[in-house]
Scaffold this active site. Structure first.
Site, PDB file in Angstrom:
ATOM      1  CB  SER A   8      -9.945  93.869 -21.285  1.00  0.00           C
ATOM      2  OG  SER A   8     -10.949  93.065 -20.991  1.00  0.00           O
ATOM      3  CG  HIS A  33      -5.697  92.168 -22.665  1.00  0.00           C
ATOM      4  ND1 HIS A  33      -5.288  91.889 -21.905  1.00  0.00           N
ATOM      5  CD2 HIS A  33      -7.088  92.111 -21.658  1.00  0.00           C
ATOM      6  CE1 HIS A  33      -5.087  91.336 -20.939  1.00  0.00           C
ATOM      7  NE2 HIS A  33      -5.835  91.223 -20.762  1.00  0.00           N
ATOM      8  CG  ASP A  35      -9.410  89.871 -19.825  1.00  0.00           C
ATOM      9  OD1 ASP A  35      -7.781  89.986 -19.287  1.00  0.00           O
ATOM     10  OD2 ASP A  35      -9.416  91.178 -19.884  1.00  0.00           O
ATOM     11  CG  MET A  37     -11.472  85.093 -16.877  1.00  0.00           C
ATOM     12  SD  MET A  37     -12.930  87.048 -15.522  1.00  0.00           S
ATOM     13  CE  MET A  37     -11.368  87.718 -16.353  1.00  0.00           C
ATOM     14  CG  HIS A  66      -5.038  87.886 -18.879  1.00  0.00           C
ATOM     15  ND1 HIS A  66      -4.994  89.508 -17.790  1.00  0.00           N
ATOM     16  CD2 HIS A  66      -4.350  87.451 -17.866  1.00  0.00           C
ATOM     17  CE1 HIS A  66      -5.120  88.863 -16.501  1.00  0.00           C
ATOM     18  NE2 HIS A  66      -4.249  87.799 -16.443  1.00  0.00           N
ATOM     19  CG  MET A  68      -6.300  85.997 -15.620  1.00  0.00           C
ATOM     20  SD  MET A  68      -8.793  86.769 -15.513  1.00  0.00           S
ATOM     21  CE  MET A  68      -8.715  87.493 -16.855  1.00  0.00           C
ATOM     22  CG  MET A 137      -3.428  90.610 -12.692  1.00  0.00           C
ATOM     23  SD  MET A 137      -4.009  90.943 -13.610  1.00  0.00           S
ATOM     24  CE  MET A 137      -5.397  91.189 -14.306  1.00  0.00           C
ATOM     25  N   GLY A 144     -14.315  92.738 -14.388  1.00  0.00           N
ATOM     26  CA  GLY A 144     -13.901  94.016 -15.398  1.00  0.00           C
ATOM     27  C   GLY A 144     -14.165  95.221 -14.743  1.00  0.00           C
ATOM     28  CG  ASP A 179      -5.705  93.426 -17.336  1.00  0.00           C
ATOM     29  OD1 ASP A 179      -6.574  93.958 -17.505  1.00  0.00           O
ATOM     30  OD2 ASP A 179      -5.778  92.707 -17.584  1.00  0.00           O
ATOM     31  N   GLY A 180      -5.838  96.601 -15.319  1.00  0.00           N
ATOM     32  CA  GLY A 180      -7.066  96.676 -14.087  1.00  0.00           C
ATOM     33  C   GLY A 180      -6.911  97.985 -13.814  1.00  0.00           C
ATOM     34  N   GLY A 181      -8.007  98.191 -14.307  1.00  0.00           N
ATOM     35  CA  GLY A 181      -8.681 100.248 -13.686  1.00  0.00           C
ATOM     36  C   GLY A 181      -7.972 100.739 -14.100  1.00  0.00           C
ATOM     37  N   GLY A 201     -10.823  98.077 -20.182  1.00  0.00           N
ATOM     38  CA  GLY A 201     -11.555  97.529 -20.969  1.00  0.00           C
ATOM     39  C   GLY A 201     -12.820  97.972 -20.647  1.00  0.00           C
ATOM     40  CB  SER A 202     -14.688  99.438 -17.601  1.00  0.00           C
ATOM     41  OG  SER A 202     -14.041  99.565 -16.407  1.00  0.00           O
TER      42      SER A 202
END
Ligand code: DX5
Ligand code: ZN
Length: 226
Positions: A8, A33, A35, A37, A66, A68, A137, A144, A179-181, A201-202
């Protein structure tokens, strides 16, 4: 089973975005990816079609947009024109979910729905034939670097069940992206729950200055999935 890893850009160095997407592609990324927002659907503000268009010539892998945002529809032709290959949106942010999915496909992109940890899966039941991808999600969207919500694991399995039933009844394949963590130490459990595509991402961009750089993270992810 083949898996896809989608860094991401949210955690990339935005001042060097072209370089960053080239570097993750060279290191083994399968998708970018992207994002989006809007400070309305989510409490954060990122980038739009202009930036998608700017990174498009830097990579050959698909760009996975994605959204949002709320409302959704007006942005679809703009992102298709900017070089998006996949467009996903949150069903509760569109007044006519079936129409939005058709609009994405009419613009030549793969279409998908995104489910927040608490969004009911019923949204997918009558549009299965129009889905190329489902994005689950595993954090609340907006930022992120948040922690993976464990309660989402059984929900990933529930989506996988619906997809398998659809495919065994003769339906088209549908990717299951999470997606996420997502990190090296939980990606295997996410895969075991049924995911085939992983946003990170991170976990990816955090390795910018580590030994071996981005390449090492992809090697670790692939090893964890083997
Ligand atoms: C969150 C975004 C994610 C996020 C993932 O709203 O949709 O794509 O960037 O970042 P990590 O992997 O750091 O949780
Ligand atoms: Zn995302």
């Amino acid at each position: 089973m083949s898996f896809r890893i989608a860094p991401s850009i949210l955690s990339a160095d935005f001042a060097r975005l072209g370089e960053e997407v080239r570097a993750v592609q060279a290191a083994g990324a399968d998708l970018i990816h992207f994002d989006v927002m809007d400070n309305h659907y989510v409490p954060n503000l990122t980038v739009g079609p202009l930036v998608c268009e700017a990174i498009r010539p830097h990579v050959t892998i698909p760009i996975d947009v994605h959204l949002m945002v709320e409302p959704v529809d007006a942005l679809i032709p703009m992102f298709a024109k900017a070089g998006a290959n996949i467009i996903t949106f949150h069903p509760e942010a569109s007044r006519h979910v079936d129409r939005t999915l058709s609009l994405i496909r009419e613009h030549g992109c793969k279409a998908g729905l995104v489910f927040n940890p608490a969004t009911p899966l019923e949204y997918m039941d009558y549009v299965m034939g129009k889905l190329d991808i489902v994005l689950m999600m595993s954090v609340n969207p907006g930022f992120g670097g948040q922690s993976f919500i464990e309660a989402v694991l059984p929900k990933i399995s529930a989506v996988k069940k619906k997809i398998d039933a659809h495919v065994s009844a003769g339906g088209q394949p549908i990717w299951l992206e999470v997606d996420g963590g997502v990190k090296v130490d939980n990606i295997r459990r996410v895969a075991e729950a049924g995911a085939d595509t992983f946003v990170a991402g991170s976990a990816v961009f955090g390795a910018r200055d580590a030994d071996g750089g981005y390449k090492t993270v992809f090697e670790k992810f692939r090893r964890a999935l083997a």
